[in-house]
Scaffold this motif. Structure first.
Motif, PDB file in Angstrom:
ATOM      1  N   GLY A   1       0.182 -10.137 -13.526  1.00 39.31           N
ATOM      2  CA  GLY A   1       0.470  -9.894 -14.939  1.00 39.31           C
ATOM      3  C   GLY A   1       0.586  -8.425 -15.283  1.00 39.31           C
ATOM      4  N   GLY A   2       0.494  -7.539 -14.296  1.00 34.77           N
ATOM      5  CA  GLY A   2       0.571  -6.106 -14.564  1.00 34.77           C
ATOM      6  C   GLY A   2       1.946  -5.544 -14.254  1.00 34.77           C
ATOM      7  N   GLU A   3       2.167  -4.317 -14.694  1.00 32.77           N
ATOM      8  CA  GLU A   3       3.435  -3.624 -14.461  1.00 32.77           C
ATOM      9  C   GLU A   3       3.241  -2.322 -13.686  1.00 32.77           C
ATOM     10  OE1 GLU A   3       5.185  -2.997 -18.257  1.00 32.77           O
ATOM     11  OE2 GLU A   3       5.593  -5.130 -18.620  1.00 32.77           O
ATOM     12  N   ARG A   4       2.048  -1.720 -13.785  1.00 36.54           N
ATOM     13  CA  ARG A   4       1.793  -0.426 -13.150  1.00 36.54           C
ATOM     14  C   ARG A   4       1.236  -0.628 -11.753  1.00 36.54           C
ATOM     15  NH1 ARG A   4      -2.464   3.207 -12.791  1.00 36.54           N
ATOM     16  NH2 ARG A   4      -3.809   1.727 -13.872  1.00 36.54           N
ATOM     17  N   GLU A   5       1.774   0.133 -10.795  1.00 32.18           N
ATOM     18  CA  GLU A   5       1.273   0.063  -9.430  1.00 32.18           C
ATOM     19  C   GLU A   5      -0.062   0.796  -9.322  1.00 32.18           C
ATOM     20  OE1 GLU A   5       4.043   1.397  -6.544  1.00 32.18           O
ATOM     21  OE2 GLU A   5       5.114  -0.519  -6.485  1.00 32.18           O
ATOM     22  N   VAL A   6      -0.967   0.232  -8.536  1.00 31.50           N
ATOM     23  CA  VAL A   6      -2.293   0.811  -8.322  1.00 31.50           C
ATOM     24  C   VAL A   6      -2.419   1.167  -6.850  1.00 31.50           C
ATOM     25  CG1 VAL A   6      -4.776   0.442  -8.473  1.00 31.50           C
ATOM     26  CG2 VAL A   6      -3.255  -0.582 -10.186  1.00 31.50           C
ATOM     27  N   THR A   7      -2.752   2.417  -6.562  1.00 34.54           N
ATOM     28  CA  THR A   7      -2.944   2.853  -5.180  1.00 34.54           C
ATOM     29  C   THR A   7      -4.389   2.593  -4.760  1.00 34.54           C
ATOM     30  OG1 THR A   7      -1.273   4.569  -5.465  1.00 34.54           O
ATOM     31  CG2 THR A   7      -2.776   4.805  -3.604  1.00 34.54           C
TER      32      THR A   7
ATOM     33  N   ALA B   1       6.353 -13.343  10.591  1.00 35.99           N
ATOM     34  CA  ALA B   1       6.340 -12.545  11.813  1.00 35.99           C
ATOM     35  C   ALA B   1       6.062 -11.079  11.504  1.00 35.99           C
ATOM     36  CB  ALA B   1       7.680 -12.688  12.540  1.00 35.99           C
ATOM     37  N   ASP B   2       6.672 -10.543  10.411  1.00 29.98           N
ATOM     38  CA  ASP B   2       6.460  -9.126  10.098  1.00 29.98           C
ATOM     39  C   ASP B   2       5.013  -8.843   9.725  1.00 29.98           C
ATOM     40  OD1 ASP B   2       6.644 -10.626   7.817  1.00 29.98           O
ATOM     41  OD2 ASP B   2       8.268  -9.454   6.898  1.00 29.98           O
ATOM     42  N   LEU B   3       4.346  -9.785   9.037  1.00 32.08           N
ATOM     43  CA  LEU B   3       2.937  -9.596   8.711  1.00 32.08           C
ATOM     44  C   LEU B   3       2.080  -9.664   9.972  1.00 32.08           C
ATOM     45  CD1 LEU B   3       0.667  -9.206   6.690  1.00 32.08           C
ATOM     46  CD2 LEU B   3       0.655 -11.673   6.296  1.00 32.08           C
ATOM     47  N   PHE B   4       2.423 -10.583  10.886  1.00 36.86           N
ATOM     48  CA  PHE B   4       1.660 -10.680  12.131  1.00 36.86           C
ATOM     49  C   PHE B   4       1.719  -9.358  12.902  1.00 36.86           C
ATOM     50  CE2 PHE B   4       1.947 -11.473  16.763  1.00 36.86           C
ATOM     51  CZ  PHE B   4       0.616 -11.792  16.977  1.00 36.86           C
ATOM     52  N   TYR B   5       2.927  -8.773  13.011  1.00 35.18           N
ATOM     53  CA  TYR B   5       3.047  -7.510  13.743  1.00 35.18           C
ATOM     54  C   TYR B   5       2.323  -6.381  13.008  1.00 35.18           C
ATOM     55  CZ  TYR B   5       6.644 -10.051  16.294  1.00 35.18           C
ATOM     56  OH  TYR B   5       7.301 -10.965  17.042  1.00 35.18           O
ATOM     57  N   ARG B   6       2.279  -6.464  11.667  1.00 40.11           N
ATOM     58  CA  ARG B   6       1.585  -5.425  10.884  1.00 40.11           C
ATOM     59  C   ARG B   6       0.074  -5.542  11.045  1.00 40.11           C
ATOM     60  NH1 ARG B   6       0.096  -1.497   9.315  1.00 40.11           N
ATOM     61  NH2 ARG B   6       0.688  -0.198   7.537  1.00 40.11           N
TER      62      ARG B   6
ATOM     63  N   LEU C   1       0.771  -9.187   0.576  1.00 43.37           N
ATOM     64  CA  LEU C   1      -0.154  -8.469   1.450  1.00 43.37           C
ATOM     65  C   LEU C   1       0.609  -7.514   2.361  1.00 43.37           C
ATOM     66  CD1 LEU C   1      -2.972  -7.988   2.616  1.00 43.37           C
ATOM     67  CD2 LEU C   1      -2.616  -9.964   4.107  1.00 43.37           C
ATOM     68  N   LEU C   2       1.781  -7.944   2.854  1.00 39.45           N
ATOM     69  CA  LEU C   2       2.598  -7.080   3.705  1.00 39.45           C
ATOM     70  C   LEU C   2       3.033  -5.831   2.937  1.00 39.45           C
ATOM     71  CD1 LEU C   2       4.198  -6.567   6.321  1.00 39.45           C
ATOM     72  CD2 LEU C   2       6.078  -7.870   5.314  1.00 39.45           C
ATOM     73  N   THR C   3       3.436  -6.020   1.665  1.00 42.72           N
ATOM     74  CA  THR C   3       3.842  -4.877   0.845  1.00 42.72           C
ATOM     75  C   THR C   3       2.685  -3.895   0.689  1.00 42.72           C
ATOM     76  OG1 THR C   3       5.414  -6.241  -0.373  1.00 42.72           O
ATOM     77  CG2 THR C   3       4.727  -4.189  -1.414  1.00 42.72           C
TER      78      THR C   3
END
Length: 732
Positions: free
Chosen positions: A548-554, A578-583, A535-537
């Motif tokens: 199971g996928g390889e292609r990124e979806v915007t 912590a990084d997700l909390f700040y995000r 989720l952070l990414t």
């Protein structure tokens, strides 16, 4: 020539083996089969074959043309190209290596044999010619060339021994003759222009002359003649140097004979090509038939598009409409000419137009997007389910946008609206909360809603969405605590077919479904640490990968997170990143519990009862008296608004559509009323309002206990019957 040694250079092993079998069958000797240009060069230099069959496209860094060029320059072996590449650029490169012929794959046995025979024969003729030229050079080196001089009248003035030997006369006899009949053919010297040509020539003049001996032997001489001038640049005399080119001429005659034989072969090949052209015409007719069938298919597709009850359109790369179907023309109530060539900015205005063009720009980068969007059509807001995909031309390049828009306004309106609204709540806590929510709705920033369970965080998230510029898009909510950890990733991010057992087809996750809208992650503190990282990414890149996928979806979706936990403590305990909390904690809003905003209770009761009555299809809303509201105020609501809704739903069931009758509340949660110390004093009422409410309740309770008998009720309260009547009128 049968028995010749042939090297095959072909990277398709099966084709190489087939050619080798054919050659062996007709009597040739296959001395090697290699796969690359490097191996071809090494093998040719090692065994020096009689002929090489060379493919152009080979494995390795050296292709067939490069290998042939090196082999021809070092070994001299003839090369016949055998390839499926017949484009102009490839053939122009191949010509530079002086190949003996070409074979276009697939190769028939007849073509293979005849081409090899002609290549070997041509090579033999060239070898003979080369040998003749070498012999000629030897003669020139070993013997003196024919040299003579003659005056301005053409009479010989000097001849050397070689000249005398060739013409078989003594020098004195030759000096009495004219040079022209000896070094020029009859037609030239009789016209008497030979001396003029030599006088005017600025460079030595070359010509050939054939002579015959008494024994009938024909010789060819090549003469180089020039004028000898004095200091005043005037012609004094002429000099001619002759060379015997008989062998070269004979070789040329042999080559001409080979050329004539080749012409016969060309004629035969032309006949074969005629038959091939007949086959080609048949293929063309078959292709035309396929084109007719394709046209019929296009007509059927056109019928489907024109009769569809969805808006179907095509845009070019500048995002202007180039095709619209009749349904879209009818919906907009505009002629097709008024839609074609226009952009969404021109049709819907800057706000909606820029939003749609942002989506189309992503489609032009190769994405396929499905999203809900509400936009005005003829002044009315219509919600569409948009599917937009890139259109590609014959070269595979993206040439525009293909879209289908389905009107789902009725389905959208059928969804229950969030009960919270812009009502003028009396509690300061709720007014501050709504003010913060309106501020959040004016941005696309991530929002974190905190508060106790049941306090209405999901309704506040819907309020933010409905008042944002994404209100035309979808709103989805997922309770992270209610989804099993095994399925949470698939639920949020979707999965590809075969990603896990039971994944039979591709599934779009809630993030993709919320394209152009908002996704509420309720109870976000329940997500696993692994899912928190993914989720952070997504929050950082706005792109994700399906399970199971390889292609990124915007994905263009706004995230609102909600939790009843203290995330700072969860971070300290290592249960939340912590990084997700700040995000997530970009814009935080605390939703107050119901006990902190009891001033809003009466309005909340009205809203909830009205919704419940509509859900239960009651003919009218039940009556809610002040005593009921007061009784609800005295309860401290540990379950917040959710518990209030449950209590009111039970009250509607037992009331039967009349005056709302509350079910018993938990006695351990109701403050004691036996002593003055336990009396609950509302903070938002004046003294007179409280006294009047108490009077109303006392009169109502007395009338209920006396079954409406006013005299008995007056006696119970210790007042006159007239007082009861006056209280009823005043406090109605």
């Amino acid at each position: 020539m049968i028995g010749s040694r042939i090297l095959i250079v072909e990277d398709e092993i099966m084709l190489s083996e087939a050619v080798a079998r054919r050659l062996t069958k007709v009597g040739y000797q296959v001395v090697g089969q290699v796969l690359s240009g490097e191996e071809a060069i090494e093998k040719a230099q090692e065994i020096i074959p009689d002929l090489i069959l060379m493919d152009i496209v080979l494995k390795g860094e050296v292709d067939g043309i490069q290998a042939a060029e090196l082999i021809r320059s070092t070994v001299g072996t003839p090369v016949v190209y055998m390839t499926a590449h017949s484009d102009t650029g490839t053939l122009e490169r191949a010509k530079l290596t002086e190949p003996y012929s070409y074979l276009i794959k697939p190769v028939s046995e007849k073509d293979l044999r005849s081409t090899i025979e002609m290549a070997l024969y041509k090579h033999a003729m060239e070898s003979r010619l080369k040998q003749s030229e070498e012999r000629y050079r030897g003669v020139v080196q070993d013997q003196t060339e024919l040299i003579c001089r003659f005056n301005l009248k053409g009479s010989l003035t000097f001849v050397n021994d070689a000249f005398c030997k060739v013409f078989g006369e003594e020098r004195d006899e030759l000096l009495e003759q004219s040079a022209l009949p000896l070094i020029w053919d009859e037609a030239r010297y009789e016209s008497r222009d030979c001396l003029g040509i030599l006088s005017e020539a600025s460079t030595p003049y070359r010509h050939e002359h054939r002579i015959g001996s008494d024994e009938g032997v024909i010789k060819w001489l090549e003469w180089t003649s020039r004028a000898i001038r004095d200091a005043r640049d005037e012609v004094m005399e002429f000099q001619a140097v002759g060379r015997d080119i008989t062998d070269r001429k004979r070789a040329e005659e042999a080559l001409q004979q080979a050329h004539d034989e080749l012409e016969v072969r060309v004629a035969e090949r032309t006949e074969e090509l005629s038959r091939a052209n007949a086959n080609l015409r048949q293929e063309i007719e078959e292709r035309k038939q396929a084109e007719r069938e394709l046209k019929e298919s296009e007509e059927r597709l056109r019928t489907v598009v024109e009769s569809a009850s969805d808006c179907i359109f095509i845009k070019d790369r500048s995002l202007r409409y180039t095709l619209v179907n009749p349904y879209m023309v009818t919906l907009f109530d505009l002629p097709a000419s008024s839609l074609l060539g226009r952009t969404d900015l021109e049709l819907f205005g800057p706000v909606v137009g820029e939003r749609l063009q942002e989506v189309d720009s992503r489609v032009l980068r190769g994405e396929t997007i499905e999203k809900e969007d509400t936009r005005p059509v003829r002044g009315d807001p219509i919600t569409f389910l948009d599917t937009r995909a890139p259109m590609r031309n014959s070269k595979g390049e993206i040439a525009g946008v293909f879209g289908i828009a389905r009107d789902i306004t009725d389905r959208k309106q059928a969804k229950p609206a969030a009960p919270i609204g812009d009502n003028q709540y009396q509690s300061r806590a709720m007014r501050e909360t709504l003010r913060a929510a309106r501020m959040a709705s004016r941005t696309d920033s991530t929002v974190l809603l905190t508060g106790e369970s049941g306090s209405g965080k999901d309704h506040l998230a819907a309020y933010i969405h409905d008042h944002s510029n994404r209100s035309g898009g979808p709103f989805f909510s997922v309770n992270c605590a209610a989804v099993s950890p095994e399925l949470a990733e698939s639920e949020l991010f979707g999965h590809e077919a075969g990603a896990f057992t039971g994944a039979r087809a591709r599934k779009r996750g809630l993030l993709e479904l919320a394209e152009g809208g908002t996704l509420l992650l309720n109870e976000v503190g329940e997500l696993s640490l692994g899912l928190q990282a993914k989720l952070l990414t997504f929050l950082d890149t706005r792109s994700m990968t399906r399970v199971g996928g390889e292609r990124e979806v915007t994905v263009n979706a706004r995230i609102i997170a909600a939790t009843n936990r203290h995330l700072e403590q969860e971070v300290a305990d290592g249960r939340f990143r912590a990084d997700l909390f700040y995000r997530l904690n970009v814009f935080s809003i605390r939703v107050p519990p119901l006990r902190e905003r009891l001033q809003d209770l009466a309005r909340l009761v009205e809203e909830i009862v009205s919704q419940l009555a509509a859900d239960q299809q009651l003919p009218r809303n039940p009556r809610i008296d002040t005593h009921t509201v007061e009784k609800l105020r005295q309860y401290h609501w540990p379950g917040n608004v959710r518990e209030l809704r449950n209590v009111l739903e039970r009250a509607l069931i037992i009331s039967g559509g009349g005056t709302l009758v509350l079910p018993p509340l938990r006695s351990d949660e109701v403050p004691a009323r036996e002593s003055p110390e336990a009396f609950f004093i509302p903070q938002d009422r004046t003294f007179n309002e409280i006294v009047n409410e108490l009077k109303v309740r006392l009169v109502r309770d007395a009338l209920q206990q006396c079954q409406g008998n006013r005299s008995q009720a007056a006696k119970m309260l210790g007042v006159s019957r007239g007082s009861i009547v006056n209280y009823i009128k005043e406090l109605e």
